[in-house]
Design an enzyme around this catalytic site. Structure first.
Site, short mmCIF file in Angstrom:
data_model
loop_
_atom_site.label_atom_id
_atom_site.label_comp_id
_atom_site.label_asym_id
_atom_site.label_seq_id
_atom_site.Cartn_x
_atom_site.Cartn_y
_atom_site.Cartn_z
N HIS A 44 0.85 -1.21 0.00
CA HIS A 44 0.00 0.00 0.00
C HIS A 44 0.88 1.26 0.00
CE1 HIS A 44 -3.00 -2.67 2.36
NE2 HIS A 44 -3.56 -2.47 1.19
N LYS A 63 -16.14 -7.30 5.43
CA LYS A 63 -14.89 -8.07 5.42
C LYS A 63 -14.43 -8.45 6.82
CE LYS A 63 -13.19 -6.52 1.03
NZ LYS A 63 -12.27 -5.70 0.28
N ARG A 65 -1.89 -6.03 -8.31
CA ARG A 65 -0.73 -6.88 -8.01
C ARG A 65 -0.59 -7.98 -9.04
NH1 ARG A 65 -3.02 -7.73 -2.12
NH2 ARG A 65 -4.86 -7.38 -3.40
N SER A 92 -2.73 -7.88 2.99
CA SER A 92 -2.99 -7.74 4.42
C SER A 92 -3.45 -9.07 5.01
CB SER A 92 -4.09 -6.69 4.67
OG SER A 92 -3.73 -5.45 4.12
#
Ligand code: ADP
Length: 162
Positions: A18, A42, A91, A129
């Protein structure tokens, strides 16, 4: 005209991936706002306030970057701050399908909105993460993935969460 962009995400917690995107965006835009989406669906480990604190801590003093949080639709946040550019990180090819759907949905909600994708340095392409939380909960040394202070906060949180 001030070129303002927002970088929304869950940031649970912020990683070097990030941070790489934040720095790249800050080099291109006059103003970048990192927007901590509450993302209750989430089930984040950290509260929005904790995630905000961690991002602020990790970015230090890049003058043209601010941090905010938001519970609703990202297009509504863009209206609120009078911006129309969303930055997202890309990514792997696996990010593509979800990101493509989201960009087109946001564009349908507001045709003025543009989503711009940035690729991180290749050493951060595999970082997420979610994996960092899993690795940390199993006792891994995560100092290569997140700043030292974030690693400490994550360790503490996981200890209390057990
Ligand atoms: P979200 O829940 O919105 O996907 P994340 O915090 O997981 O929130 O990610 C926010 C944005 O940052 C997304 O565009 C994601 O693809 C991107 N991102 C996450 N990790 C990395 C990384 N290692 N390198 C580059 N971009 C990343």
């Amino acid at each position: 005209m001030v070129k303002k962009a927002i970088y929304p995400g869950t940031f649970d917690p912020v990683t070097y991936g990030h941070l790489d995107i934040i720095k790249r965006a800050a080099n291109i835009f006059d103003e970048v706002i990192v927007v901590i989406a509450h993302s209750e669906d989430k089930n984040p480990l950290f509260t929005p306030a904790e995630r905000m604190r961690m991002v602020k801590e990790a970015i230090g003093d890049i003058d043209n970057v601010e941090v905010d949080d938001w519970k609703g639709l990202i297009v509504d946040y863009l209206n609120r701050v009078d911006a129309r550019i969303i930055i997202r990180g890309l990514r792997m090819i696996s990010d593509f399908e979800y990101e493509f759907q989201m960009a087109l949905t946001n564009r349908k909600l507001n045709p003025q909105v543009e989503t711009i994708y940035m690729m991180p340095h290749e050493s951060y392409c595999y970082l997420s993460s979610k994996l960092i939380k899993e690795a940390a909960s199993l006792g891994a040394d995560i100092s290569k993935f997140v700043p030292e202070k974030i690693a400490q906060v994550l360790k503490e949180k996981l200890k209390r969460h057990k």
